[in-house]
Design a protein around this motif. Structure first.
Motif, PDB file in Angstrom:
ATOM      1  N   LYS A 140     -25.732 -20.722 -56.206  1.00 51.68           N
ATOM      2  CA  LYS A 140     -25.811 -19.088 -55.869  1.00 51.68           C
ATOM      3  C   LYS A 140     -26.899 -18.588 -55.803  1.00 51.68           C
ATOM      4  O   LYS A 140     -27.721 -17.791 -55.305  1.00 51.68           O
ATOM      5  CB  LYS A 140     -24.783 -17.789 -56.555  1.00 51.68           C
ATOM      6  CG  LYS A 140     -24.549 -16.758 -56.318  1.00 51.68           C
ATOM      7  CD  LYS A 140     -23.591 -16.829 -54.970  1.00 51.68           C
ATOM      8  CE  LYS A 140     -23.517 -15.790 -54.336  1.00 51.68           C
ATOM      9  NZ  LYS A 140     -23.142 -14.644 -53.241  1.00 51.68           N
TER      10      LYS A 140
ATOM     11  N   HIS B  44     -30.831 -17.425 -55.827  1.00 43.11           N
ATOM     12  CA  HIS B  44     -32.318 -18.586 -55.413  1.00 43.11           C
ATOM     13  C   HIS B  44     -32.925 -17.319 -55.544  1.00 43.11           C
ATOM     14  O   HIS B  44     -32.914 -16.025 -54.991  1.00 43.11           O
ATOM     15  CB  HIS B  44     -31.580 -18.755 -53.889  1.00 43.11           C
ATOM     16  CG  HIS B  44     -30.459 -17.901 -52.999  1.00 43.11           C
ATOM     17  ND1 HIS B  44     -29.695 -17.171 -53.755  1.00 43.11           N
ATOM     18  CD2 HIS B  44     -31.806 -16.954 -52.579  1.00 43.11           C
ATOM     19  CE1 HIS B  44     -29.720 -15.936 -52.958  1.00 43.11           C
ATOM     20  NE2 HIS B  44     -30.830 -15.832 -51.963  1.00 43.11           N
TER      21      HIS B  44
ATOM     22  N   GLY C  89     -35.688 -16.206 -52.562  1.00 41.34           N
ATOM     23  CA  GLY C  89     -35.939 -15.726 -51.248  1.00 41.34           C
ATOM     24  C   GLY C  89     -37.317 -15.708 -50.423  1.00 41.34           C
ATOM     25  O   GLY C  89     -37.603 -14.861 -51.040  1.00 41.34           O
TER      26      GLY C  89
ATOM     27  N   ASP D 150     -28.092 -17.049 -41.399  1.00 41.92           N
ATOM     28  CA  ASP D 150     -26.615 -15.753 -41.743  1.00 41.92           C
ATOM     29  C   ASP D 150     -27.397 -14.751 -41.671  1.00 41.92           C
ATOM     30  O   ASP D 150     -28.255 -14.400 -41.604  1.00 41.92           O
ATOM     31  CB  ASP D 150     -27.492 -16.073 -43.882  1.00 41.92           C
ATOM     32  CG  ASP D 150     -26.485 -14.638 -44.199  1.00 41.92           C
ATOM     33  OD1 ASP D 150     -25.450 -14.316 -43.439  1.00 41.92           O
ATOM     34  OD2 ASP D 150     -26.043 -15.423 -45.784  1.00 41.92           O
TER      35      ASP D 150
ATOM     36  N   ARG E  54     -32.420 -14.875 -41.205  1.00 40.04           N
ATOM     37  CA  ARG E  54     -32.549 -15.894 -42.210  1.00 40.04           C
ATOM     38  C   ARG E  54     -31.645 -17.001 -42.829  1.00 40.04           C
ATOM     39  O   ARG E  54     -30.750 -16.939 -41.634  1.00 40.04           O
ATOM     40  CB  ARG E  54     -32.703 -14.926 -43.691  1.00 40.04           C
ATOM     41  CG  ARG E  54     -30.860 -14.661 -43.883  1.00 40.04           C
ATOM     42  CD  ARG E  54     -31.003 -13.787 -44.972  1.00 40.04           C
ATOM     43  NE  ARG E  54     -29.544 -13.390 -45.139  1.00 40.04           N
ATOM     44  CZ  ARG E  54     -28.946 -13.078 -46.025  1.00 40.04           C
ATOM     45  NH1 ARG E  54     -29.163 -12.582 -47.043  1.00 40.04           N
ATOM     46  NH2 ARG E  54     -28.022 -12.537 -46.456  1.00 40.04           N
TER      47      ARG E  54
ATOM     48  N   HIS F 230     -30.411 -20.269 -45.187  1.00 39.33           N
ATOM     49  CA  HIS F 230     -30.199 -20.623 -46.348  1.00 39.33           C
ATOM     50  C   HIS F 230     -30.110 -22.404 -46.569  1.00 39.33           C
ATOM     51  O   HIS F 230     -29.806 -23.270 -45.301  1.00 39.33           O
ATOM     52  CB  HIS F 230     -28.795 -20.957 -47.563  1.00 39.33           C
ATOM     53  CG  HIS F 230     -28.983 -19.462 -48.300  1.00 39.33           C
ATOM     54  ND1 HIS F 230     -28.204 -17.961 -46.971  1.00 39.33           N
ATOM     55  CD2 HIS F 230     -29.482 -18.351 -48.719  1.00 39.33           C
ATOM     56  CE1 HIS F 230     -28.297 -17.082 -47.534  1.00 39.33           C
ATOM     57  NE2 HIS F 230     -29.021 -17.432 -48.555  1.00 39.33           N
ATOM     58  N   SER F 231     -30.965 -23.156 -47.549  1.00 34.17           N
ATOM     59  CA  SER F 231     -31.360 -24.669 -47.490  1.00 34.17           C
ATOM     60  C   SER F 231     -30.915 -24.672 -49.237  1.00 34.17           C
ATOM     61  O   SER F 231     -30.319 -24.221 -50.017  1.00 34.17           O
ATOM     62  CB  SER F 231     -32.539 -25.029 -46.519  1.00 34.17           C
ATOM     63  OG  SER F 231     -32.687 -26.657 -46.986  1.00 34.17           O
ATOM     64  N   GLU F 232     -31.024 -26.540 -48.997  1.00 36.65           N
ATOM     65  CA  GLU F 232     -31.616 -26.560 -50.681  1.00 36.65           C
ATOM     66  C   GLU F 232     -32.425 -27.565 -50.565  1.00 36.65           C
ATOM     67  O   GLU F 232     -32.963 -28.654 -49.845  1.00 36.65           O
ATOM     68  CB  GLU F 232     -30.329 -27.780 -51.194  1.00 36.65           C
ATOM     69  CG  GLU F 232     -28.903 -27.047 -51.179  1.00 36.65           C
ATOM     70  CD  GLU F 232     -27.585 -27.426 -51.221  1.00 36.65           C
ATOM     71  OE1 GLU F 232     -27.776 -28.911 -50.971  1.00 36.65           O
ATOM     72  OE2 GLU F 232     -26.653 -27.478 -51.192  1.00 36.65           O
TER      73      GLU F 232
ATOM     74  N   ARG G 293     -30.549 -24.233 -54.023  1.00 39.81           N
ATOM     75  CA  ARG G 293     -30.116 -23.164 -52.604  1.00 39.81           C
ATOM     76  C   ARG G 293     -31.827 -22.101 -52.742  1.00 39.81           C
ATOM     77  O   ARG G 293     -32.160 -21.847 -54.143  1.00 39.81           O
ATOM     78  CB  ARG G 293     -29.492 -22.322 -53.005  1.00 39.81           C
ATOM     79  CG  ARG G 293     -29.247 -21.327 -52.221  1.00 39.81           C
ATOM     80  CD  ARG G 293     -27.785 -19.846 -51.844  1.00 39.81           C
ATOM     81  NE  ARG G 293     -27.300 -19.848 -51.076  1.00 39.81           N
ATOM     82  CZ  ARG G 293     -26.602 -18.648 -51.176  1.00 39.81           C
ATOM     83  NH1 ARG G 293     -26.075 -17.587 -51.745  1.00 39.81           N
ATOM     84  NH2 ARG G 293     -26.241 -18.085 -49.868  1.00 39.81           N
TER      85      ARG G 293
ATOM     86  N   GLU H 293     -33.460 -19.811 -50.251  1.00 40.14           N
ATOM     87  CA  GLU H 293     -33.497 -18.935 -48.430  1.00 40.14           C
ATOM     88  C   GLU H 293     -34.832 -18.728 -47.767  1.00 40.14           C
ATOM     89  O   GLU H 293     -35.929 -18.496 -48.536  1.00 40.14           O
ATOM     90  CB  GLU H 293     -33.198 -17.442 -49.205  1.00 40.14           C
ATOM     91  CG  GLU H 293     -33.042 -16.431 -47.888  1.00 40.14           C
ATOM     92  CD  GLU H 293     -32.545 -15.235 -48.608  1.00 40.14           C
ATOM     93  OE1 GLU H 293     -32.995 -13.915 -47.442  1.00 40.14           O
ATOM     94  OE2 GLU H 293     -31.498 -14.711 -49.467  1.00 40.14           O
TER      95      GLU H 293
ATOM     96  N   GLN I 206     -36.163 -16.557 -44.529  1.00 44.32           N
ATOM     97  CA  GLN I 206     -36.570 -15.402 -44.331  1.00 44.32           C
ATOM     98  C   GLN I 206     -37.813 -15.227 -42.753  1.00 44.32           C
ATOM     99  O   GLN I 206     -39.008 -15.352 -43.786  1.00 44.32           O
ATOM    100  CB  GLN I 206     -35.714 -14.102 -44.581  1.00 44.32           C
ATOM    101  CG  GLN I 206     -36.728 -13.596 -45.642  1.00 44.32           C
ATOM    102  CD  GLN I 206     -35.811 -11.914 -46.431  1.00 44.32           C
ATOM    103  OE1 GLN I 206     -36.042 -10.882 -45.698  1.00 44.32           O
ATOM    104  NE2 GLN I 206     -34.959 -12.343 -47.061  1.00 44.32           N
TER     105      GLN I 206
END
Length: 119
Positions: free
Chosen positions: A67, A69, A71, A94, A102, A104-106, A112, A114, A116
């Motif tokens: 959760k 992360h 940005g 998202d 934006r 999200h990835s890993e 996690r 983000e 943008q």
């Protein structure tokens, strides 16, 4: 009297430095920063690009951040999404934040991230 954010720290498992380098330097194009010798002995690695600095520190009981992360603002969000997808990383767009493009990835250890578009 906070005036700036120096860095964001993410956890990583012991021995993951090579995959972290391949991802953060290779896929994302960040520059690895040298760690002071005392800190280098603990493992992990540091990366920077533009004003963004990420520290990946070894955590004995590692669990990826799913959760929480950082940005990260990028100059070409679509090209980065393609690059991440081609490298096998998830790309989850998202649109819940109006006016901000934006996704999200890993990272390779499951943290996690983000990304943008630059405004």
């Amino acid at each position: 009297m906070i005036v700036a954010l120096d860095h964001v720290q993410l956890a990583a498992p012991a021995g993951s430095e090579d995959v972290l380098r391949a991802f953060y330097a290779g896929v994302l194009g960040m520059t690895e920063l040298p760690k002071p010798p005392v800190l280098a002995a603990r493992g992990g690695c540091w990366f920077a690009s533009g004003g963004a600095v990420l520290h990946l520190g070894v955590e004995a009981d590692f669990r990826p951040a799913k959760k929480a992360h950082p940005g990260l603002v990028v100059s070409d969000v679509d090209t980065l999404a393609e690059r991440l997808g081609a490298a096998g990383h998830p790309v989850l767009w998202d649109d819940n934040l109006p006016g901000v493009r934006r996704f999200h990835s890993e990272d390779p250890v499951g943290n996690r991230l983000e990304f943008q578009a630059q405004a």
